[in-house]
Enzyme design. Structure first.
Site, PDB file in Angstrom:
ATOM      1  N   HIS A  49      -0.869   6.749   7.822  1.00 42.29           N
ATOM      2  CA  HIS A  49      -0.976   5.802   6.715  1.00 42.29           C
ATOM      3  C   HIS A  49      -0.838   4.361   7.194  1.00 42.29           C
ATOM      4  CE1 HIS A  49      -0.777   4.929   2.395  1.00 42.29           C
ATOM      5  NE2 HIS A  49       0.123   4.016   2.689  1.00 42.29           N
ATOM      6  N   HIS A  95      -2.964   6.104  -4.093  1.00 36.81           N
ATOM      7  CA  HIS A  95      -1.632   6.667  -4.262  1.00 36.81           C
ATOM      8  C   HIS A  95      -1.792   8.131  -4.652  1.00 36.81           C
ATOM      9  CE1 HIS A  95       2.632   4.863  -4.732  1.00 36.81           C
ATOM     10  NE2 HIS A  95       2.189   4.742  -3.514  1.00 36.81           N
TER      11      HIS A  95
END
Lengths: 737, 233
Positions: A49, A95
């Protein structure tokens, strides 16, 4: 220097998402065993990430420059100039994992995070958009996820006070175990008042601002870098809790201290919180950073250094302040009731030093933390090109009108009013074209300048052919902006894929990036910001590859934008662009004929540009009275949407002899628009299109209150609209499926 | 007209309100901070704008109703001064006891952002002299808790005293279940205080004041107030 901490074992390394090779790399880099806090820091900085380790080499191939680009990828958000000294700051971010685990808070904090990215740069947020993908409506979790995600997006954005003006929602069984929540925020700033993360000057105070630090979200970024399997529910504690009220205060306070000239550098605490933000500010400025964790405002007692460094508590910022302005900045923050604490300083050592309870718990080379993160050239296999569907061997079970009535109520095509009415889309008083059109149109300040905004991707095309699908996502965003009359300027991309360690998934990723790069180059539509979300898999099944594109365009005069509603009866309906009747991967083929197959429609980027430039000119000159891009569902669905939006129907001509009628009406050939013109303008417009090399065809005229096809019963708009508007509310109420 | 717009932390439609007031009154309102204890000298109209004051934590408007500035607002109202509360402002006025009743969760349990039709019930008040009685206007709503509730006795009193100033209706001005966007008692969208000087209104007239943005139905409220003070002077 290092206090006693648990021994680092191979199991502990694995729990931190680091491979044995990566751990070896750490040992080589620092020449000793890391402390537990240091191991946590490495796991935060080196997970997928934050480090983009699987995607970096490919992302570098994207075009990122144009004369109007002020800041490309690498900062909190991208920045472009829209003229008159104004800049638009924007980015989209996923998300996905948190939203699947806890849909309301996952989606809410997704919105909060992306808003922070935008106002960190000195911009006041003026709009949000989103792109959502859920599983099969029949899947037992889908309804719960839709309800939670939509409420979460609304709950955060409405309270923060930014209009949510557009987006897209789609369903597919491949998202059953892994929904997608991609949130985009757009802000407005003055070109010469943009703030960056790069720290300058030695001995300057590093200030912590915003909410207090708690234990929420520890290892959130690590979670986002792994697949889901059994036990996913147990990850709920890694999801943060959003507080839009604090964020609104943080916005106002940040903009106020920026205006007061207090800020040297600023970075929001997003993924991996304090760790990522401090390292980034120091590394970008070639400086060291020392943090004293005993000064960090905490909301729980007994937090360890490890926990503080990895907490993803929301609504926090880190800043380097001008020392002489410290008192002024503090007064502004106190006025807004927010925490303000000097937690460290910049140094000339290029070391990242973390002190806690008087001892040093981490001492690492700051540049290497980011620069020496592993970069992988992951092996990939190209997705085999699917065969073209032969239109002659398709059996058509329904008449055109029957097929339209069925399709208009499909989850992917029906009205999403149930969703966007839960978002405040009118606050700030500048929303000129509301959700439901091709692109949202906003007035900029007091006008006449306007912005057009859209998010697009067609995942089923990307699955069949990642390269064409990547191209198509960019082309459709560009087309949607052109369809309201805007000049497309730049995009943000949000690349959602499965596990990159599988060569076929990596192949999808690489293919899609090549497609995006090619389209962005051809259309002068650079990528200025973005986000990569990998490991979107559950129990070994990946999502459809979903490279979402958020597009931004500008209008010199927002009142001269076009909308899709028919404007008057007896106007001429023109089809712009070439129609071969491409049914491969079309919604018609999938949902009416039950065949999810074939090659997706190819995108001819030169034609895309030619056709779009003509349409934009027709809008600007006031010749086009209504415009709609043709995408999912093809020409017939586009016409139905234009009719339903206005209550004015259409008399349609027969399909041309060369194209099978179902393929003509429902084919998803690219680079096409429906444009209406006054009868008096029709001949000249057709001649002009032909002269520009743009295929054009009369398909009918506006009339009555029904869509009428030769040889079929009229389709009444009222009935059609009931079906169009009815499905989603009925589904959410548990009345269908 | 000298207007003062009160800014509580978490309020987010104060700019929309200030823009509307500036456009129509030709004079920018003074923005008053919640922690202040006095209104600017000579304030004609106090406006509590929309938003999520204090995050709407505890209960919508409950914390703001106890903010330091509210004493001054209460004084202003008691002296007969005009007070307008829109959306969260309406909720604050109810929590402060300046208006009767309460605003509950929308009947559909969801936030709703949608243009609605309102019937102006009377035109002989400072807030509605810019409209005709019975006129139907279209303005946006954006709220999750706008379902007006009061006891049957209070509702009867409000109706009898002509204190229901705006009602949710269809485009033709008829009260209908479908048109009652949040399920409010008696389809009430806006009510007056006993002395008719305090108005609470759920929808947002301030978002519909410019021809160029497509609708001006909200102008009448502000134009009427300006006219009221011109006539009074």
């Amino acid at each position: 220097m290092i206090p006693n901490e648990p021994k680092i074992s191979p199991e502990l390394v694995a729990e931190h998402g680091l491979t044995p090779e990566e751990y070896q790399r750490i040992l080589t880099l620092i020449g000793r065993e890391p402390t537990l806090t240091e191991l946590g820091i490495f796991s935060a900085m080196w997970n997928e990430h934050c480090s983009y380790k699987s995607s970096k080499v490919h992302l570098r191939t994207l075009p990122t420059e144009a004369p109007w680009v002020i800041q490309g990828p690498g900062e909190n958000a991208g920045v472009i100039s829209i003229g008159d000294g104004l800049a638009v700051v924007f980015k989209m971010e996923s998300h996905n994992h948190p939203s699947y685990i806890e849909p309301y808070q996952g989606a809410a904090t997704g919105v909060g995070g992306i808003l922070r990215d935008v106002f960190t740069m000195g911009a006041r947020p003026i709009a949000c958009l989103n792109s959502l993908r859920f599983g099969d409506p029949a899947h037992p979790k889908t309804r719960h996820l839709v309800a939670g995600v939509v409420a979460g997006i609304g709950g955060y954005g409405n309270s923060f006070g930014v209009p949510t003006v557009g987006g897209s929602v789609g369903f597919h069984t491949r998202y059953d175990g892994n929904c997608l929540v991609n949130a985009m925020a757009v802000g407005l700033a003055e070109e010469d008042k943009i703030f960056y993360a790069k720290a300058t000057g030695v001995g300057h105070p590093i200030v912590y601002l915003g909410s207090k630090t708690g234990r929420d979200g520890i290892h959130g970024a690590t979670m986002a870098s792994a697949e889901f399997g059994a036990g996913t529910e147990e990850k709920r504690p890694t999801v943060q809790v959003g507080d839009p009220f604090s964020e609104k205060l943080l916005l106002e306070a940040c903009l106020e201290i920026m205006a007061a000239g207090c800020v040297i550098a600023i970075q929001d605490m997003g993924a991996a919180g304090l760790t990522c933000s401090a390292v980034e500010m120091g590394a970008k400025g070639d400086l060291g950073v020392t943090l004293d964790l005993d000064k960090v405002p905490v909301r729980e007692t007994g937090m360890t250094a490890y926990e503080m460094m990895l907490s993803e508590s929301q609504e926090r910022m880190l800043m380097v302040l001008r020392p002489e302005k410290e008192a002024e900045a503090e007064a502004i923050f106190r006025k807004w009731g927010l925490d303000f604490a000097v937690v460290g300083e910049t140094t000339d050592t290029k070391r990242f030093v973390v002190r806690w309870q008087g001892e040093s718990v981490a001492d690492l080379p700051i540049k290497e933390l980011g620069d020496e993160a592993p970069v992988y050239q992951r092996p990939f296999t190209q997705t085999p090109k699917p065969p073209r569907v032969n239109p002659k061997e398709i059996k058509h079970p329904l008449k055109i009108s029957e097929a339209l009535e069925q399709m208009i109520a499909l989850p992917d095509l029906c009205s999403k009013r149930w969703v966007w009415e839960q978002y405040d889309h009118v606050i700030l008083g500048n929303t000129f074209q509301r959700p439901g059109g091709d692109a949202a149109v906003l007035r900029v300040n007091d006008g006449p300048k306007g912005l057009a905004l859209t998010t697009d991707v067609t995942p089923r095309y990307c699955e069949a052919d990642p390269f064409e699908g990547g191209k198509q996502a960019v082309a459709e965003a560009w087309r949607n902006l052109a369809a309201v009359g805007a000049r497309p300027l730049a995009v943000t991309d949000n690349l959602n894929f499965g596990n990159p360690e599988r060569p076929e998934i990596m192949g999808q990723f690489v293919g899609a990036i090549h497609g995006i790069a090619q389209a962005c180059k051809a259309l002068d539509f650079p990528v200025v910001s973005g986000n990569v979300s990998l490991y979107n898999e559950t129990n070994g099944r990946a999502i459809l590859p979903t490279p979402t594109i958020g597009g931004v365009g500008v209008l010199d005069d927002f009142t001269k934008s076009a909308s899709l509603a028919f404007k008057a009866a007896e106007e001429i309906i023109l089809l712009i662009g070439e129609t071969q009747g491409w049914l491969g991967q079309s919604l018609y083929l999938r949902d009416v004929c039950g065949r999810e197959e074939g090659a997706p429609p190819p995108v001819d980027l030169a034609a895309e540009r030619r056709n779009g430039d003509l349409v934009r000119a027709l809008i600007g000159e006031g010749i086009a009275t209504a415009v709609h891009d043709i995408s999912d569902g093809g020409l017939m669905v586009a016409l139905a949407e234009m009719a339903m939006a206005s209550g004015i129907g259409a008399r349609l001509y027969a399909a041309p002899i060369a194209v099978e009628p179902h393929a003509f009406w429902f084919g998803e050939d690219q680079a096409r628009y429906v444009v209406t013109v006054r009868a008096a303008d029709a001949e000249a417009t057709i001649a002009r299109a032909k002269a520009a090399g743009v295929p054009v065809r009369r398909v009918g005229s506006t009339a009555g209150n029904a869509l009428t096809l030769p040889g079929e019963a009229p389709i009444l708009l009222k009935q059609l609209r009931d079906r169009f508007e009815g499905w989603l509310p009925a589904y959410m109420a548990g009345e269908v499926i | 007209m000298r207007a003062a717009v009160v800014v509580f932390p978490g309020i987010n439609r104060e700019r929309d309100m200030a823009r509307a007031l500036t456009l129509i009154a030709g004079r920018a309102p003074t923005m008053v901070w919640h922690a202040d204890t006095a209104l600017p000298e000579g304030t004609d109209l106090v406006v509590l704008p929309g938003g999520f004051s204090y995050g709407d934590y505890l209960r919508c408007g409950a914390i703001a109703s106890r903010a330091p500035i509210m004493e001054a607002v209460r004084d202003h109202a008691e002296k007969g001064g005009l007070v307008l509360g829109v959306c969260n402002g309406f909720q604050i006025l109810c929590e402060a006891g300046l208006l009767p009743g309460a605003l509950l969760r929308n009947a559909g349990l969801k936030f709703i952002c949608r243009d609605v039709h309102l019937r102006v019930e009377r035109s002989d008040t400072p807030f509605t002299r810019g409209y005709n009685a019975g006129q139907v206007i279209r303005v946006p709503t954006a709220h999750g808790e706008g379902n007006y509730f009061a006891s049957p006795e209070t509702l009867a009193e409000l109706e009898a005293e002509g204190r229901v100033l705006f009602r949710y209706t269809d485009a033709e001005g008829q009260v209908a279940e479908r048109a009652n966007v949040n399920g409010a008692s008696n389809a009430i969208a806006g009510v007056l205080s006993q002395k008719h000087n305090v108005l609470g209104l759920m929808p947002h007239p301030e978002n519909h004041v410019e021809t160029i943005m497509g609708s001006t139905d909200g102008r009448g409220l502000f134009a009427g107030l300006v006219d009221h003070f011109v006539q009074a002077a």
